[in-house]
Scaffold this motif. Structure first.
Motif: not given
Length: 122
Positions: A84-97
């Protein structure tokens, strides 16, 4: 050294789905936490979802009920299923540990991937 490599980003229309993957090397999931963050230009990095070595999960309010974080210890891979993605989910996504038990504080995480772009069009 620890390496995190994200994949699975792309462009999708609103209402669609994507699954992000983060392959981790030289890092064990024992007594640790992993998370997904996202960032848009001019804004701070925002915590999206986290999972620790007990399997406890934490989600940002903005993605609850739509995103699911999971990990496959055997494959050393972290996932983020985004529905259910929305336009406001637009971004660069990073994983972190990070070692230890953490939630969505960016400054708690030591290791970061390079990011993958997610674009949601209306």
């Amino acid at each position: 050294q620890v390496q995190l490599v994200e994949s699975g980003g792309g462009s999708v229309q609103a209402g669609g789905s994507l699954r992000l993957s983060c392959t981790v090397s030289r890092f064990t999931f024992t007594y640790s936490s992993m998370a997904w963050f996202r960032q848009t230009p001019g804004n701070e990095r925002e915590g999206v979802a986290a999972i620790d070595s007990r399997g406890m999960t934490t989600y940002a309010d903005s993605v609850k009920g739509r995103f699911t974080i999971s990990k496959d210890n055997a494959k050393n891979t972290l996932y983020l299923q985004m529905n259910s993605l929305k336009p406001e989910d637009t971004a660069i996504y990073y994983c972190a540990a990070a070692w230890g038990l953490h939630r969505l504080g960016a400054n708690e995480y030591v290791y970061w991937g390079q990011g993958t772009q997610v674009t949601v069009s209306s």
